[in-house]
Every structure is written in C-alpha cells, then in structure tokens.
Design a protein around this motif. Structure first.
Motif, PDB file in Angstrom:
ATOM      1  N   LYS A   2      -6.185  11.777  38.760  1.00 37.26           N
ATOM      2  CA  LYS A   2      -6.719  12.573  37.480  1.00 37.26           C
ATOM      3  C   LYS A   2      -6.399  11.659  35.998  1.00 37.26           C
ATOM      4  O   LYS A   2      -6.793  12.013  35.055  1.00 37.26           O
ATOM      5  CB  LYS A   2      -6.630  13.718  36.979  1.00 37.26           C
ATOM      6  CG  LYS A   2      -7.297  14.827  38.189  1.00 37.26           C
ATOM      7  CD  LYS A   2      -6.741  16.294  38.121  1.00 37.26           C
ATOM      8  CE  LYS A   2      -7.575  17.041  39.027  1.00 37.26           C
ATOM      9  NZ  LYS A   2      -7.546  18.411  38.790  1.00 37.26           N
ATOM     10  N   TYR A   3      -5.334  10.946  36.459  1.00 36.52           N
ATOM     11  CA  TYR A   3      -4.647  10.228  35.192  1.00 36.52           C
ATOM     12  C   TYR A   3      -4.258   8.733  35.653  1.00 36.52           C
ATOM     13  O   TYR A   3      -3.961   8.676  36.737  1.00 36.52           O
ATOM     14  CB  TYR A   3      -3.447  11.160  34.736  1.00 36.52           C
ATOM     15  CG  TYR A   3      -2.417  11.225  35.584  1.00 36.52           C
ATOM     16  CD1 TYR A   3      -1.436  10.344  35.731  1.00 36.52           C
ATOM     17  CD2 TYR A   3      -2.573  12.152  36.564  1.00 36.52           C
ATOM     18  CE1 TYR A   3      -0.540  10.115  36.701  1.00 36.52           C
ATOM     19  CE2 TYR A   3      -1.548  12.094  37.742  1.00 36.52           C
ATOM     20  CZ  TYR A   3      -0.590  10.998  37.714  1.00 36.52           C
ATOM     21  OH  TYR A   3       0.363  11.027  38.673  1.00 36.52           O
ATOM     22  N   ILE A   4      -3.718   8.046  34.606  1.00 37.24           N
ATOM     23  CA  ILE A   4      -3.150   6.762  34.747  1.00 37.24           C
ATOM     24  C   ILE A   4      -1.908   6.546  34.108  1.00 37.24           C
ATOM     25  O   ILE A   4      -1.783   6.924  32.788  1.00 37.24           O
ATOM     26  CB  ILE A   4      -4.084   5.544  34.631  1.00 37.24           C
ATOM     27  CG1 ILE A   4      -3.315   4.355  35.008  1.00 37.24           C
ATOM     28  CG2 ILE A   4      -4.551   5.469  33.123  1.00 37.24           C
ATOM     29  CD1 ILE A   4      -4.431   3.182  35.233  1.00 37.24           C
ATOM     30  N   VAL A   5      -0.700   6.269  34.654  1.00 39.99           N
ATOM     31  CA  VAL A   5       0.634   5.878  33.895  1.00 39.99           C
ATOM     32  C   VAL A   5       1.049   4.760  34.520  1.00 39.99           C
ATOM     33  O   VAL A   5       1.258   4.692  35.939  1.00 39.99           O
ATOM     34  CB  VAL A   5       1.631   7.064  34.027  1.00 39.99           C
ATOM     35  CG1 VAL A   5       2.802   6.730  33.541  1.00 39.99           C
ATOM     36  CG2 VAL A   5       1.232   8.251  33.500  1.00 39.99           C
ATOM     37  N   LEU A   6       1.118   3.751  33.901  1.00 40.09           N
ATOM     38  CA  LEU A   6       1.509   2.457  34.506  1.00 40.09           C
ATOM     39  C   LEU A   6       2.994   1.813  34.561  1.00 40.09           C
ATOM     40  O   LEU A   6       3.609   1.201  35.121  1.00 40.09           O
ATOM     41  CB  LEU A   6       0.660   1.003  33.674  1.00 40.09           C
ATOM     42  CG  LEU A   6      -0.751   1.305  34.004  1.00 40.09           C
ATOM     43  CD1 LEU A   6      -1.334   0.259  33.615  1.00 40.09           C
ATOM     44  CD2 LEU A   6      -1.059   1.373  35.634  1.00 40.09           C
ATOM     45  N   GLU A  24      -1.710  21.585  36.343  1.00 37.39           N
ATOM     46  CA  GLU A  24      -0.306  21.226  36.489  1.00 37.39           C
ATOM     47  C   GLU A  24      -0.543  19.793  37.186  1.00 37.39           C
ATOM     48  O   GLU A  24      -1.337  19.491  38.182  1.00 37.39           O
ATOM     49  CB  GLU A  24       0.406  22.106  37.353  1.00 37.39           C
ATOM     50  CG  GLU A  24       0.729  23.487  36.712  1.00 37.39           C
ATOM     51  CD  GLU A  24       1.779  24.188  37.527  1.00 37.39           C
ATOM     52  OE1 GLU A  24       2.073  23.884  38.958  1.00 37.39           O
ATOM     53  OE2 GLU A  24       2.330  25.027  36.987  1.00 37.39           O
ATOM     54  N   ILE A  25      -0.009  18.790  36.399  1.00 36.20           N
ATOM     55  CA  ILE A  25      -0.154  17.504  36.741  1.00 36.20           C
ATOM     56  C   ILE A  25       1.400  16.933  37.216  1.00 36.20           C
ATOM     57  O   ILE A  25       2.147  16.818  36.269  1.00 36.20           O
ATOM     58  CB  ILE A  25      -0.711  16.479  35.701  1.00 36.20           C
ATOM     59  CG1 ILE A  25      -1.929  17.198  35.095  1.00 36.20           C
ATOM     60  CG2 ILE A  25      -0.837  15.126  36.083  1.00 36.20           C
ATOM     61  CD1 ILE A  25      -3.040  17.028  35.935  1.00 36.20           C
ATOM     62  N   GLN A  26       1.437  16.359  38.356  1.00 35.14           N
ATOM     63  CA  GLN A  26       2.569  15.898  38.974  1.00 35.14           C
ATOM     64  C   GLN A  26       2.632  14.122  38.539  1.00 35.14           C
ATOM     65  O   GLN A  26       1.590  13.571  38.905  1.00 35.14           O
ATOM     66  CB  GLN A  26       2.801  15.869  40.548  1.00 35.14           C
ATOM     67  CG  GLN A  26       3.898  15.473  40.848  1.00 35.14           C
ATOM     68  CD  GLN A  26       5.355  16.159  40.489  1.00 35.14           C
ATOM     69  OE1 GLN A  26       5.484  17.426  40.334  1.00 35.14           O
ATOM     70  NE2 GLN A  26       6.343  15.451  39.978  1.00 35.14           N
ATOM     71  N   ILE A  27       3.641  13.734  37.758  1.00 33.80           N
ATOM     72  CA  ILE A  27       3.710  12.233  37.416  1.00 33.80           C
ATOM     73  C   ILE A  27       4.790  11.854  38.474  1.00 33.80           C
ATOM     74  O   ILE A  27       6.054  11.810  37.926  1.00 33.80           O
ATOM     75  CB  ILE A  27       3.977  12.130  36.207  1.00 33.80           C
ATOM     76  CG1 ILE A  27       3.086  13.055  35.161  1.00 33.80           C
ATOM     77  CG2 ILE A  27       3.924  10.509  35.603  1.00 33.80           C
ATOM     78  CD1 ILE A  27       1.625  12.630  35.141  1.00 33.80           C
ATOM     79  N   PRO A  28       4.440  11.064  39.726  1.00 35.82           N
ATOM     80  CA  PRO A  28       5.404  10.593  40.322  1.00 35.82           C
ATOM     81  C   PRO A  28       6.496   9.513  40.015  1.00 35.82           C
ATOM     82  O   PRO A  28       7.674   9.421  39.942  1.00 35.82           O
ATOM     83  CB  PRO A  28       4.796  10.272  41.757  1.00 35.82           C
ATOM     84  CG  PRO A  28       3.579  10.883  41.587  1.00 35.82           C
ATOM     85  CD  PRO A  28       3.265  11.213  40.097  1.00 35.82           C
ATOM     86  N   LEU A  33       6.668  17.040  36.176  1.00 34.08           N
ATOM     87  CA  LEU A  33       5.443  17.917  36.004  1.00 34.08           C
ATOM     88  C   LEU A  33       4.849  18.238  34.686  1.00 34.08           C
ATOM     89  O   LEU A  33       5.925  18.813  34.223  1.00 34.08           O
ATOM     90  CB  LEU A  33       5.736  19.030  37.015  1.00 34.08           C
ATOM     91  CG  LEU A  33       4.805  20.060  37.042  1.00 34.08           C
ATOM     92  CD1 LEU A  33       3.730  19.576  38.006  1.00 34.08           C
ATOM     93  CD2 LEU A  33       5.440  21.604  37.814  1.00 34.08           C
ATOM     94  N   VAL A  34       3.735  18.049  34.517  1.00 32.64           N
ATOM     95  CA  VAL A  34       3.286  18.440  33.413  1.00 32.64           C
ATOM     96  C   VAL A  34       2.323  19.490  33.540  1.00 32.64           C
ATOM     97  O   VAL A  34       1.401  19.455  34.083  1.00 32.64           O
ATOM     98  CB  VAL A  34       2.711  17.157  32.462  1.00 32.64           C
ATOM     99  CG1 VAL A  34       2.089  17.572  31.106  1.00 32.64           C
ATOM    100  CG2 VAL A  34       3.667  16.135  32.276  1.00 32.64           C
ATOM    101  N   ALA A  47       0.734  14.122  26.326  1.00 28.10           N
ATOM    102  CA  ALA A  47       2.182  13.776  26.297  1.00 28.10           C
ATOM    103  C   ALA A  47       2.877  14.269  27.558  1.00 28.10           C
ATOM    104  O   ALA A  47       2.746  15.492  28.180  1.00 28.10           O
ATOM    105  CB  ALA A  47       2.748  14.468  24.998  1.00 28.10           C
ATOM    106  N   LEU A  48       3.710  13.189  27.965  1.00 29.46           N
ATOM    107  CA  LEU A  48       4.448  13.406  29.237  1.00 29.46           C
ATOM    108  C   LEU A  48       5.902  14.216  29.037  1.00 29.46           C
ATOM    109  O   LEU A  48       6.602  14.499  29.796  1.00 29.46           O
ATOM    110  CB  LEU A  48       4.664  12.238  30.069  1.00 29.46           C
ATOM    111  CG  LEU A  48       3.413  11.369  30.465  1.00 29.46           C
ATOM    112  CD1 LEU A  48       3.727   9.990  31.142  1.00 29.46           C
ATOM    113  CD2 LEU A  48       2.643  12.387  31.518  1.00 29.46           C
TER     114      LEU A  48
END
Length: 92
Positions: A2-6, A24-28, A33-34, A47-48
């Motif tokens: 659902k998102y991108i973080v590089l 709830e978005i998990q950012i490995p 967890l956001v 914002a993370l």
C-alpha cells in the motif's frame, strides 16, 4: 503493498493506493508500525514518525522540504504542512 519507503532515512512514506483512516501499516525497513490518523490518498505522503516544525521531510533518502508545523506520526504530509525545498538555491 500500500505504500513505498526506499530509505531508512525516510520520515515519510508514499501511498500507492488510497489507504483508509485507522489503517495499521507495518514499515519493515524502519521496524515501525504506523496507525494512520487520516485517510491518505494515492500518491500522497504520511509521517512515519513525529516531525517537528522546521525538520526536514525526507522521501526516497532525499530532503524534499521542511515541515511548516509539527506533524505527528500517521498524519498526512502535503502542501498544507510542508514547504518544498527541491531545486531552490535559498533553502537546504
């Protein structure tokens, strides 16, 4: 996805689809967890972590602007709370 973080440096993520409020978005990449406080539209940022007024907004490992107010984790990041600095010689 659902998102991108590089980059581990990023303090925002970009939505790759509309994401509902309270998701709830998990950012490995950041072991984070956001919980979204607002609905985030496709292509927009959230914002993370808490970002203070004057802090740099970092996307894809690069500074894209500065926060014009405090932005709490899970909130929408866009022109209403971000002043762009890319391509400007007078801003860092």
């Amino acid at each position: 996805m659902k998102y991108i973080v590089l980059s581990e440096r990023d303090n925002v993520a970009t939505a790759l689809e509309n994401i509902p409020i309270h998701s709830e978005i998990q950012i490995p990449l950041k072991n984070n967890l956001v919980k979204l406080k607002q609905e985030i539209q496709f292509g927009h940022k959230f914002a993370l972590e808490d970002i203070l007024k004057g802090d740099r907004i970092i996307k894809y490992g690069e500074t894209i602007g500065v926060a014009t107010c405090n932005i709490l984790k899970g909130f929408h990041v866009h022109v209403h709370n971000l002043e762009g600095t890319r391509g400007r010689g007078d801003k860092v």
